[in-house]
Enzyme design. Structure first.
Site, PDB file in Angstrom:
ATOM      1  N   GLY A 125       0.824  -1.198   0.000  1.00 22.02           N
ATOM      2  CA  GLY A 125       0.000   0.000   0.000  1.00 22.02           C
ATOM      3  C   GLY A 125       0.857   1.247   0.000  1.00 22.02           C
ATOM      4  O   GLY A 125       2.029   1.229  -0.383  1.00 22.02           O
ATOM      5  N   ASN A 142      -5.967  -1.357   1.252  1.00 17.76           N
ATOM      6  CA  ASN A 142      -6.823  -0.272   1.733  1.00 17.76           C
ATOM      7  C   ASN A 142      -6.500   1.046   1.037  1.00 17.76           C
ATOM      8  O   ASN A 142      -7.387   1.881   0.830  1.00 17.76           O
ATOM      9  CB  ASN A 142      -6.669  -0.099   3.250  1.00 17.76           C
ATOM     10  CG  ASN A 142      -7.570  -1.040   4.022  1.00 17.76           C
ATOM     11  OD1 ASN A 142      -8.485  -1.643   3.467  1.00 17.76           O
ATOM     12  ND2 ASN A 142      -7.306  -1.182   5.308  1.00 17.76           N
ATOM     13  N   GLN A 191     -11.113   6.767  -0.341  1.00 13.81           N
ATOM     14  CA  GLN A 191     -11.904   7.775  -1.040  1.00 13.81           C
ATOM     15  C   GLN A 191     -11.561   9.183  -0.557  1.00 13.81           C
ATOM     16  O   GLN A 191     -11.684  10.154  -1.296  1.00 13.81           O
ATOM     17  CB  GLN A 191     -13.393   7.535  -0.814  1.00 13.81           C
ATOM     18  CG  GLN A 191     -13.909   6.228  -1.372  1.00 13.81           C
ATOM     19  CD  GLN A 191     -15.348   5.985  -0.960  1.00 13.81           C
ATOM     20  OE1 GLN A 191     -15.898   6.687  -0.119  1.00 13.81           O
ATOM     21  NE2 GLN A 191     -15.964   4.980  -1.543  1.00 13.81           N
ATOM     22  N   GLY A 220      -8.907  11.968   1.360  1.00 11.20           N
ATOM     23  CA  GLY A 220      -7.729  12.584   0.783  1.00 11.20           C
ATOM     24  C   GLY A 220      -6.547  12.566   1.715  1.00 11.20           C
ATOM     25  O   GLY A 220      -6.416  11.691   2.565  1.00 11.20           O
ATOM     26  N   ARG A 250     -15.211  11.202  14.512  1.00 10.74           N
ATOM     27  CA  ARG A 250     -15.850  10.005  13.978  1.00 10.74           C
ATOM     28  C   ARG A 250     -16.415   9.080  15.052  1.00 10.74           C
ATOM     29  O   ARG A 250     -17.455   8.458  14.841  1.00 10.74           O
ATOM     30  CB  ARG A 250     -14.843   9.222  13.133  1.00 10.74           C
ATOM     31  CG  ARG A 250     -14.576   9.856  11.793  1.00 10.74           C
ATOM     32  CD  ARG A 250     -13.551   9.074  11.018  1.00 10.74           C
ATOM     33  NE  ARG A 250     -13.410   9.594   9.666  1.00 10.74           N
ATOM     34  CZ  ARG A 250     -12.518   9.153   8.792  1.00 10.74           C
ATOM     35  NH1 ARG A 250     -11.695   8.196   9.136  1.00 10.74           N
ATOM     36  NH2 ARG A 250     -12.454   9.671   7.577  1.00 10.74           N
ATOM     37  N   GLU A 283      -0.506   1.706   8.614  1.00  5.32           N
ATOM     38  CA  GLU A 283      -1.540   1.414   9.601  1.00  5.32           C
ATOM     39  C   GLU A 283      -1.139   0.340  10.597  1.00  5.32           C
ATOM     40  O   GLU A 283      -1.589   0.348  11.743  1.00  5.32           O
ATOM     41  CB  GLU A 283      -2.835   1.011   8.894  1.00  5.32           C
ATOM     42  CG  GLU A 283      -4.024   0.909   9.833  1.00  5.32           C
ATOM     43  CD  GLU A 283      -5.340   0.701   9.113  1.00  5.32           C
ATOM     44  OE1 GLU A 283      -6.351   0.432   9.792  1.00  5.32           O
ATOM     45  OE2 GLU A 283      -5.367   0.795   7.859  1.00  5.32           O
TER      46      GLU A 283
END
Length: 512
Positions: A10, A38, A43, A45, A270, A351
Site C-alpha cells: 500500500g 486499503n 476515497q 484525501g 468520527r 496502519e
C-alpha cells in the site's frame, strides 16, 4: 538475499521503495495483486496545511484534539511539518491532485478539521491515484512478489533476518533480507461490517506478536460512521468528504440525528458520529445520509456514485442508508519515530504501526499522510548502518490448530469488541478465543490466514478489557467516561505479557 523486504504494497510500502536508492535490492510481497489494499480504496484525501490561511501548528492542534489526549505530541509535530514539505515536493514531481480553475489545489473539509486542508485526486479516488503514481515510480527498482502469504518472521540471534512465505502454488520458502519491513495495513476484516479491503486481516500484528515484538494501543479501533448498508450488508464506504460538502444524517422520520449531540454535528469526531448512528440502529431506527442537495455529486464523487447506482440507489434522488463499520486501527506494532520496532532489523510503517500520531482517534485524512511521512523517515534510517542488541524470546508454546469458523469470529468481534463494549462481553470473547504463541511455519496457507485473524482479534479484545475507561475509538458501556488515571497511559502487549507506560508527551506545551 535482498537488502530490504517490504511486506505489504500500500501507500507506506510503496513510498518506502520510492524513497530508497536504486542501488538497494528491494522486494515487495503482497498477499494478492498490488491494488488489493486499503490504499486503493481510500476515497478521502491527504491532510496538509497548504492554504495561506492554514499552518502546520493549526493542523497539529486539530490532530491532538481529535486523539482524545492520547497522542505523542512530538511525532504529531513531525507529521504535520514534514508532511507539508513532502506533499509540496510530490506535487512538484507530478503527483496529480485535483486543482481549481486557477491551477491551485482544491482543498476539502472533513470532520474535526478547523480549516479546509484535504487534498483529493480523481475526486474520491485519492488512494487509487496515489497507488498508480507510486507503482509507476517504483516499477524499475523493485522485485514484486504478488500472491505471497507470509507465514512467520525469521528471527536469528534476536534479529529479524527474513520471512517464511507460501507462494501462489502453496510452496514454502524463506526470503532472506538485511531489513524486514511490515507494511501490512489494517484489521477491518476482523469484523463483519467494514470498509476495508479483503486483505486487511491483521496479519502484521500476528506476525510481530509471534516474533516477540511489542504492540501497543490495540484497543483503539476507529469505526467509520457511514458505510453504505443494504439488508444488513456492507456495500462500500461513503467518504466523510461527502459530509464535508454538506450531506447530513437523518433518521427514518427525517429528523437530523446529530443536531443536539455536538456543535460540529455531522463533522464531529468520527467516534461520536459512529456511536450515535449505531445507537439509532439498535433502536430499530435506521439512519440515512441525505446528499441530494450536493451540486454535481456524480462528478465530485464518481466512484461513490457508481457504487450506489450499481445497487440501484441514486444519491441524486434518494436517501442513502448508512451504518458504522470497522475502518482504521490507531494501535499496532510499537515503533519509534523512524519505524524501528523492539526487534532489531524489523520495522513497521503505515496502519500496522503505532507511531502515536493518531492517539485514541485518528483525525480524518491523516492516515495517508502518516504512511508517506514515516516511510520517508524509515528510508533515511535504512541507508545507515546501525547495530542494536537482539530480542530474547520465550520457548514456543505450540498447540493444535485453532478450530473456529471465520463467520463466528467476525460476529463475535462485531458484537463484543465493536463500537460499544462491556467488560462481560470482552471477558466472554477472551475466554472463547484464548491466545497462545504458535510456530506459524508449520501451518498451511489457508490455516495461517485464520490464525492471523484469530491472533489479532484476541490481542485487541484483551487490550480493550484492560482499559477500564472510554476514550476515542474505545468505548466501554460499563466505563462510559474518560478517566484521569488513564490519561497518556499506553497498554503494551508482547509474548511476555502486558504492561502499561506513560506516552511521551514532553512537547505538549509547544503545541499551541
Amino acid at each position: 538475499m535482498f537488502d530490504i523486504c517490504i511486506i505489504g504494497g500500500g501507500v507506506a510500502g510503496l513510498m518506502l521503495a520510492h524513497s530508497l536508492p536504486a542501488s538497494m535490492s528491494i522486494a515487495i510481497l503482497t498477499k494478492e495483486n498490488p491494488f488489493t489494499s486499503n490504499t486503493a480504496l481510500a476515497q478521502g484525501g491527504i491532510a496538509a496545511s497548504l492554504a495561506p490561511y492554514d499552518s502546520p501548528e493549526t493542523h497539529a492542534v486539530d490532530t491532538i484534539l481529535a486523539t482524545a489526549d492520547h497522542a505523542h505530541y512530538t511525532r504529531v509535530e513531525l507529521l504535520v511539518h514534514e508532511g507539508k514539505v513532502l506533499i509540496e515536493r510530490l506535487m512538484a514531481q507530478g503527483l496529480p491532485f485535483d486543482a481549481n480553475s486557477h491551477g491551485l489545489p482544491e482543498l476539502g473539509q472533513e470532520a474535526a478539521h478547523t480549516q479546509r486542508r484535504i487534498l483529493h485526486a480523481g475526486g474520491d479516488q485519492t488512494g487509487k491515484m496515489l497507488m498508480h503514481y507510486l507503482l509507476e515510480q517504483t516499477q524499475e527498482k523493485v522485485t514484486r512478489l504478488p500472491f505471497h502469504t507470509v507465514l512467520q518472521l525469521q528471527i536469528d540471534d534476536g534479529q529479524c533476518t527474513g520471512a517464511f512465505v507460501s507462494d501462489s502454488n502453496g510452496h514454502k520458502h524463506l526470503i532472506k533480507a538485511r531489513h524486514v519491513v511490515l507494511a501490512t495495513g489494517g484489521i477491518g476484516q476482523l469484523y463483519s461490517q467494514t470498509s476495508n479491503s479483503p486483505v486487511a486481516t491483521g496479519d502484521g500484528l500476528s506476525l510481530a506478536y509471534h516474533a516477540g515484538a511489542i504492540l501497543e494501543d490495540l484497543e483503539f479501533v476507529q469505526f467509520h460512521p457511514t458505510i453504505f448498508t443494504l439488508n444488513g450488508k456492507s456495500c462500500g464506504l461513503i467518504s466523510e468528504a461527502v459530509r464535508g460538502e454538506g450531506a447530513f444524517l437523518v433518521n427514518q422520520d427525517g429528523i437530523r440525528v446529530m443536531k443536539d449531540v455536538h456543535p460540529l454535528m455531522e463533522l464531529a469526531p468520527r467516534d461520536i458520529v459512529a456511536r450515535v448512528i449505531e445507537w439509532h440502529w439498535q433502536k430499530n431506527d435506521p439512519v440515512y445520509l441525505d446528499a441530494r442537495h450536493i451540486h454535481r455529486f456524480d462528478k465530485k464523487f464518481p466512484s461513490i456514485y457508481a457504487n450506489c447506482m450499481s445497487y440501484g440507489v441514486s444519491p441524486l434522488h434518494e436517501l442513502l442508508p448508512v451504518r458504522p463499520g470497522a475502518h482504521f486501527h490507531m494501535g499496532g506494532i510499537q515503533t519509534n519515530d523512524i519505524g524501528e520496532t523492539s526487534i532489531p532489523q524489523l520495522y513497521a510503517i503505515g496502519e500496522v504501526a503505532s507511531t502515536g500520531v493518531h492517539g485514541a482517534n485518528r483525525l480524518a485524512s491523516n492516515s495517508l499522510l502518516e504512511g508517506l511521512v514515516f516511510a520517508e523517515r524509515l528510508a533515511k534510517r535504512l541507508q545507515e548502518n546501525v547495530i542494536r542488541s537482539g530480542v530474547q524470546l520465550d520457548e514456543e508454546v505450540d498447540c493444535s490448530f485453532i478450530q473456529v469458523s471465520l463467520t463466528t469470529m467476525q460476529l463475535r468481534m462485531t458484537e463484543q469488541v465493536g463500537i460499544i463494549r462491556t467488560g462481560n462481553g470482552l471477558a466472554d470473547f477472551i475466554q472463547e478465543f484464548p491466545l497462545s504463541r504458535l510456530d506459524l511455519a508449520n501451518y498451511t496457507k489457508e490455516e495461517i490466514q485464520l490464525i492471523h485473524r484469530y491472533t489479532a482479534s484476541s490481542l485487541i479484545a484483551k487490550s480493550a478489557f484492560l482499559r477500564t475507561e472510554s476514550r476515542g475509538g474505545h468505548y466501554r458501556h460499563d466505563y462510559p467516561t474518560s478517566a484521569d488515571e488513564w490519561t497518556g497511559k499506553v497498554i503494551e502487549r508482547s509474548i511476555q505479557g502486558e504492561s502499561t507506560r506513560l506516552r511521551e508527551i514532553e512537547s505538549k506545551e509547544t503545541v499551541k
